[in-house]
Motif scaffolding. Structure first.
Motif, PDB file in Angstrom:
ATOM      1  N   ASP A 258      67.790  22.794  28.012  1.00 29.69           N
ATOM      2  CA  ASP A 258      67.321  24.160  28.267  1.00 29.69           C
ATOM      3  C   ASP A 258      66.525  24.656  27.059  1.00 29.69           C
ATOM      4  O   ASP A 258      66.829  24.305  25.912  1.00 29.69           O
ATOM      5  N   ARG A 259      65.522  25.481  27.322  1.00 27.55           N
ATOM      6  CA  ARG A 259      64.737  26.080  26.245  1.00 27.55           C
ATOM      7  C   ARG A 259      63.923  27.230  26.802  1.00 27.55           C
ATOM      8  O   ARG A 259      63.727  27.350  28.018  1.00 27.55           O
ATOM      9  N   GLN A 260      63.447  28.071  25.938  1.00 27.84           N
ATOM     10  CA  GLN A 260      62.557  29.159  26.302  1.00 27.84           C
ATOM     11  C   GLN A 260      61.114  28.651  26.312  1.00 27.84           C
ATOM     12  O   GLN A 260      60.729  27.845  25.469  1.00 27.84           O
ATOM     13  N   VAL A 261      60.333  29.114  27.273  1.00 26.64           N
ATOM     14  CA  VAL A 261      58.913  28.751  27.339  1.00 26.64           C
ATOM     15  C   VAL A 261      58.099  30.036  27.407  1.00 26.64           C
ATOM     16  O   VAL A 261      58.554  31.077  27.910  1.00 26.64           O
ATOM     17  N   LYS A 262      56.878  29.960  26.900  1.00 21.06           N
ATOM     18  CA  LYS A 262      55.960  31.086  26.933  1.00 21.06           C
ATOM     19  C   LYS A 262      54.904  30.867  28.008  1.00 21.06           C
ATOM     20  O   LYS A 262      54.603  29.723  28.365  1.00 21.06           O
ATOM     21  N   ALA A 263      54.340  31.920  28.505  1.00 22.43           N
ATOM     22  CA  ALA A 263      53.275  31.811  29.507  1.00 22.43           C
ATOM     23  C   ALA A 263      52.117  31.019  28.937  1.00 22.43           C
ATOM     24  O   ALA A 263      51.664  31.270  27.813  1.00 22.43           O
ATOM     25  N   GLY A 264      51.637  30.013  29.689  1.00 25.69           N
ATOM     26  CA  GLY A 264      50.542  29.152  29.245  1.00 25.69           C
ATOM     27  C   GLY A 264      50.993  27.925  28.495  1.00 25.69           C
ATOM     28  O   GLY A 264      50.200  27.000  28.278  1.00 25.69           O
ATOM     29  N   GLU A 265      52.253  27.873  28.099  1.00 24.06           N
ATOM     30  CA  GLU A 265      52.763  26.729  27.338  1.00 24.06           C
ATOM     31  C   GLU A 265      53.010  25.544  28.260  1.00 24.06           C
ATOM     32  O   GLU A 265      53.454  25.703  29.399  1.00 24.06           O
ATOM     33  N   GLU A 266      52.720  24.326  27.769  1.00 29.73           N
ATOM     34  CA  GLU A 266      53.042  23.100  28.492  1.00 29.73           C
ATOM     35  C   GLU A 266      54.303  22.490  27.899  1.00 29.73           C
ATOM     36  O   GLU A 266      54.467  22.437  26.684  1.00 29.73           O
ATOM     37  N   VAL A 267      55.190  22.049  28.771  1.00 28.29           N
ATOM     38  CA  VAL A 267      56.473  21.524  28.323  1.00 28.29           C
ATOM     39  C   VAL A 267      56.842  20.310  29.167  1.00 28.29           C
ATOM     40  O   VAL A 267      56.630  20.296  30.382  1.00 28.29           O
ATOM     41  N   VAL A 268      57.340  19.270  28.512  1.00 31.37           N
ATOM     42  CA  VAL A 268      57.824  18.076  29.208  1.00 31.37           C
ATOM     43  C   VAL A 268      59.338  18.196  29.355  1.00 31.37           C
ATOM     44  O   VAL A 268      60.066  18.327  28.363  1.00 31.37           O
ATOM     45  N   VAL A 269      59.805  18.158  30.597  1.00 27.41           N
ATOM     46  CA  VAL A 269      61.230  18.301  30.887  1.00 27.41           C
ATOM     47  C   VAL A 269      61.761  16.957  31.369  1.00 27.41           C
ATOM     48  O   VAL A 269      61.248  16.383  32.334  1.00 27.41           O
ATOM     49  N   ASN A 270      62.788  16.454  30.686  1.00 29.57           N
ATOM     50  CA  ASN A 270      63.412  15.186  31.048  1.00 29.57           C
ATOM     51  C   ASN A 270      64.641  15.428  31.916  1.00 29.57           C
ATOM     52  O   ASN A 270      65.437  16.342  31.649  1.00 29.57           O
ATOM     53  N   ARG A 329      53.432  23.430  33.254  1.00 28.50           N
ATOM     54  CA  ARG A 329      52.739  24.497  32.548  1.00 28.50           C
ATOM     55  C   ARG A 329      53.369  25.813  32.993  1.00 28.50           C
ATOM     56  O   ARG A 329      53.447  26.097  34.198  1.00 28.50           O
ATOM     57  N   ALA A 330      53.826  26.611  32.047  1.00 26.62           N
ATOM     58  CA  ALA A 330      54.483  27.870  32.380  1.00 26.62           C
ATOM     59  C   ALA A 330      53.446  28.919  32.763  1.00 26.62           C
ATOM     60  O   ALA A 330      52.449  29.101  32.057  1.00 26.62           O
ATOM     61  N   THR A 331      53.679  29.594  33.871  1.00 26.81           N
ATOM     62  CA  THR A 331      52.813  30.701  34.284  1.00 26.81           C
ATOM     63  C   THR A 331      53.411  32.038  33.891  1.00 26.81           C
ATOM     64  O   THR A 331      52.769  33.083  34.040  1.00 26.81           O
ATOM     65  N   GLN A 332      54.644  32.005  33.378  1.00 24.66           N
ATOM     66  CA  GLN A 332      55.301  33.202  32.858  1.00 24.66           C
ATOM     67  C   GLN A 332      56.363  32.770  31.866  1.00 24.66           C
ATOM     68  O   GLN A 332      56.757  31.594  31.830  1.00 24.66           O
ATOM     69  N   ALA A 333      56.811  33.664  31.054  1.00 28.32           N
ATOM     70  CA  ALA A 333      57.828  33.346  30.063  1.00 28.32           C
ATOM     71  C   ALA A 333      59.198  33.312  30.715  1.00 28.32           C
ATOM     72  O   ALA A 333      59.457  33.996  31.710  1.00 28.32           O
ATOM     73  N   GLY A 334      60.096  32.529  30.136  1.00 33.17           N
ATOM     74  CA  GLY A 334      61.443  32.459  30.665  1.00 33.17           C
ATOM     75  C   GLY A 334      62.181  31.249  30.131  1.00 33.17           C
ATOM     76  O   GLY A 334      61.650  30.475  29.321  1.00 33.17           O
ATOM     77  N   SER A 335      63.425  31.065  30.598  1.00 28.96           N
ATOM     78  CA  SER A 335      64.223  29.904  30.209  1.00 28.96           C
ATOM     79  C   SER A 335      64.233  28.903  31.355  1.00 28.96           C
ATOM     80  O   SER A 335      64.253  29.290  32.528  1.00 28.96           O
ATOM     81  N   LEU A 336      64.229  27.619  31.022  1.00 22.28           N
ATOM     82  CA  LEU A 336      64.185  26.577  32.045  1.00 22.28           C
ATOM     83  C   LEU A 336      65.386  26.653  32.981  1.00 22.28           C
ATOM     84  O   LEU A 336      65.266  26.360  34.173  1.00 22.28           O
ATOM     85  N   SER A 337      66.539  27.050  32.465  1.00 24.74           N
ATOM     86  CA  SER A 337      67.734  27.110  33.313  1.00 24.74           C
ATOM     87  C   SER A 337      67.611  28.163  34.408  1.00 24.74           C
ATOM     88  O   SER A 337      68.307  28.093  35.415  1.00 24.74           O
ATOM     89  N   ASN A 338      66.724  29.149  34.185  1.00 22.86           N
ATOM     90  CA  ASN A 338      66.478  30.156  35.205  1.00 22.86           C
ATOM     91  C   ASN A 338      65.263  29.841  36.071  1.00 22.86           C
ATOM     92  O   ASN A 338      65.040  30.516  37.080  1.00 22.86           O
ATOM     93  N   MET A 339      64.499  28.852  35.668  1.00 24.95           N
ATOM     94  CA  MET A 339      63.249  28.530  36.361  1.00 24.95           C
ATOM     95  C   MET A 339      63.351  27.269  37.207  1.00 24.95           C
ATOM     96  O   MET A 339      62.492  27.011  38.053  1.00 24.95           O
ATOM     97  N   LEU A 340      64.413  26.470  37.001  1.00 23.16           N
ATOM     98  CA  LEU A 340      64.594  25.212  37.720  1.00 23.16           C
ATOM     99  C   LEU A 340      65.918  25.232  38.483  1.00 23.16           C
ATOM    100  O   LEU A 340      66.913  25.768  37.977  1.00 23.16           O
ATOM    101  N   GLY A 341      65.925  24.645  39.649  1.00 22.35           N
ATOM    102  CA  GLY A 341      67.168  24.594  40.410  1.00 22.35           C
ATOM    103  C   GLY A 341      67.139  23.505  41.465  1.00 22.35           C
ATOM    104  O   GLY A 341      66.081  23.109  41.954  1.00 22.35           O
ATOM    105  N   VAL A 342      68.322  23.032  41.835  1.00 20.71           N
ATOM    106  CA  VAL A 342      68.472  22.025  42.883  1.00 20.71           C
ATOM    107  C   VAL A 342      68.487  22.733  44.236  1.00 20.71           C
ATOM    108  O   VAL A 342      69.082  23.793  44.389  1.00 20.71           O
TER     109      VAL A 342
END
Length: 462
Positions: A258-270, A329-342
């Protein structure tokens, strides 16, 4: 001019059940001077009402799976012929028990052919576990013990079982296909047929129709074995009397940092599974993110994934620990745990243990220490089939056992049907019959629990 025994002119001819078929007649005319003549023609005497008990025979039978489950709502076509009668073409839909019937339909000494057909809900009973079993058959590790399973495994209708069948079924599971392009949802074989070589049911071609010539008596056992294409473990729901067994023996976790991302940021999630299983499948919902790239893991390819606007689907069947990465690529700021789900909204979330048990699927953020676990929550699925004519099934997932209410509305917002009940944790389904709704057109259905609600649209056609 012909006359009756009493000398009066004969102006008609009477026919009985003994005269069914083509009957030659003389058509007479007479003028005022008594001149008379005739021509020859014929009439075809039919028993459309079935009043002559011995004039027409009944054709009936059952459509059942290899495990004796009746196949409901299949269309059965009857084509018949008789040398002296017009062609016969009739249809019937199989009942809850798989039975069909054409009463007093074929004239004695006629010929007929029965053809069953069902081509909807291609995903019914198809899962990655079927791919595991098909792959074992191809490799000779665990061959199918039934010709019906072999027919079900031939997804691309090539009269053989190959990895191409696995590829076609995987596209269906991932939501890339809504139906198999080269096959129907169900196939049929005459129940009286004996396969000359059960190890190769494709040669010679098995009979998918049943024909009878010079019929003299009712045929009430024109039965067929029904096979759901892609379903080799017999999990398809064939009728409204059956229910799904959604019990699970545990949960397959995927560790995610889990991590915080900013709008426009690219992040690789394993994403890494915490244990080896024989296979898994699920939908990953994402919000505030867009997919830039997919990085398949060991023994995976891009074909193990489906990418949609707000979801990724995956299906994997190999004896390795599932591991892959997604570049977002994040289109808004937030935490991955709130942005991803099964989720199960496209591809049903489930995994299969080494012992063949079904498992739930969930994400675990920040490993054992963080222990933030996100599994499938409250979800309402699209009814199947849609549009529908006679029956449809509405599926939904509950994170915990709960009381739920399903309500159907028409376009004006008028409530036309409601049902309430206590439902189990996991996947549930409610079957709706056309008679319960008693209307056609665009409808809306809403599922409510004490904590959640969702609404979707469906179409009922005539």
């Amino acid at each position: 001019f012909p006359t009756n025994p009493d000398g009066t002119p004969q102006t008609g001819v009477n026919f009985t059940c003994a005269d069914l078929g083509t009957q030659f007649v003389e058509l007479w005319g007479q003028d005022a001077a008594g001149n008379a003549d005739y021509c020859e023609t014929y009439v075809i005497v039919q028993d459309n009402g079935g009043f002559c008990s011995n004039s027409a025979v009944t054709v009936a039978g059952d459509l059942q799976t290899a495990t004796q489950q009746g196949l409901e709502s299949a269309e059965v076509e009857l084509n018949g012929s008789h040398p002296a009668l017009p062609p016969i073409n009739m249809f019937d839909n199989s009942g809850n028990d798989g039975s069909y019937m054409f009463p007093a339909a074929i004239p004695t000494a006629g010929t007929y052919t029965v053809t069953p057909m069902k081509d909807d809900d291609h995903l019914n009973g198809v899962s990655t576990f079927d791919l595991v079993l098909i792959n074992k058959h191809i490799l000779g590790i665990e061959s199918f013990d039934s010709p019906f399973k072999m027919i079900a495994a031939d997804a691309n209708n090539s009269k053989s079982i190959t990895t191409f069948d696995i590829a076609e079924l995987r596209k269906l599971i991932l939501g890339i296909y809504t139906e198999l392009p080269n096959n129907t949802s169900w196939r049929f074989v005459d129940a009286a047929y004996t396969f000359p070589n059960p190890q190769n049911p494709f040669v010679p071609a098995f009979p998918e129709t049943k024909s009878v010539a010079d019929v003299q008596a009712s045929q009430i056992e024109d039965n067929f074995v029904s096979m759901k294409i892609g379903d080799v473990n017999g999990s398809a729901i064939a009728n409204s009397f059956m229910s799904t067994d959604d019990r699970t023996a545990g949960t397959l976790l995927f560790d995610v940092e889990d991590r915080q991302v900013k709008a426009g940021e690219e992040v690789v999630v394993n994403f890494k599974a915490t244990e080896k299983v024989t296979g898994y499948q699920f939908t990953m919902n994402f919000a505030g993110l867009e997919v830039v790239d997919l990085v398949p893991g060991a023994e995976m390819t891009i074909n193990n994934f489906g990418v949609f606007a707000d979801a990724i689907t995956t299906s994997f069947d190999a004896d390795v620990t599932g591991e892959f990465a997604v570049k977002f690529r994040a289109t808004q700021a937030g935490s991955l745990s709130n942005m991803l789900g099964v989720s199960s909204r496209v591809t049903k979330a489930e995994a299969y243990s080494k012992g063949g048990d079904r498992l739930d699927v969930a994400f675990r953020f920040n490993g054992q220490n963080g222990a933030t676990i996100s599994g499938v929550g409250f979800e309402l699925y699209q009814n199947m089939p849609n549009p529908f004519v006679s029956k449809t099934v509405i599926g939904f997932h509950l994170p915990e056992a709960a009381e739920a209410t399903l309500t159907i509305f028409d376009e004006t917002g008028r409530m036309i049907y409601t049902v309430n009940g206590d439902f189990a944790k996991g996947h549930n389904a409610i079957s709706l019959d056309r008679a319960q709704i008693n209307t056609t057109g665009v409808l809306y259905y809403k599922l409510e629990t004490a904590n959640d609600s969702a609404t979707k649209k469906m179409i009922q056609t005539k």
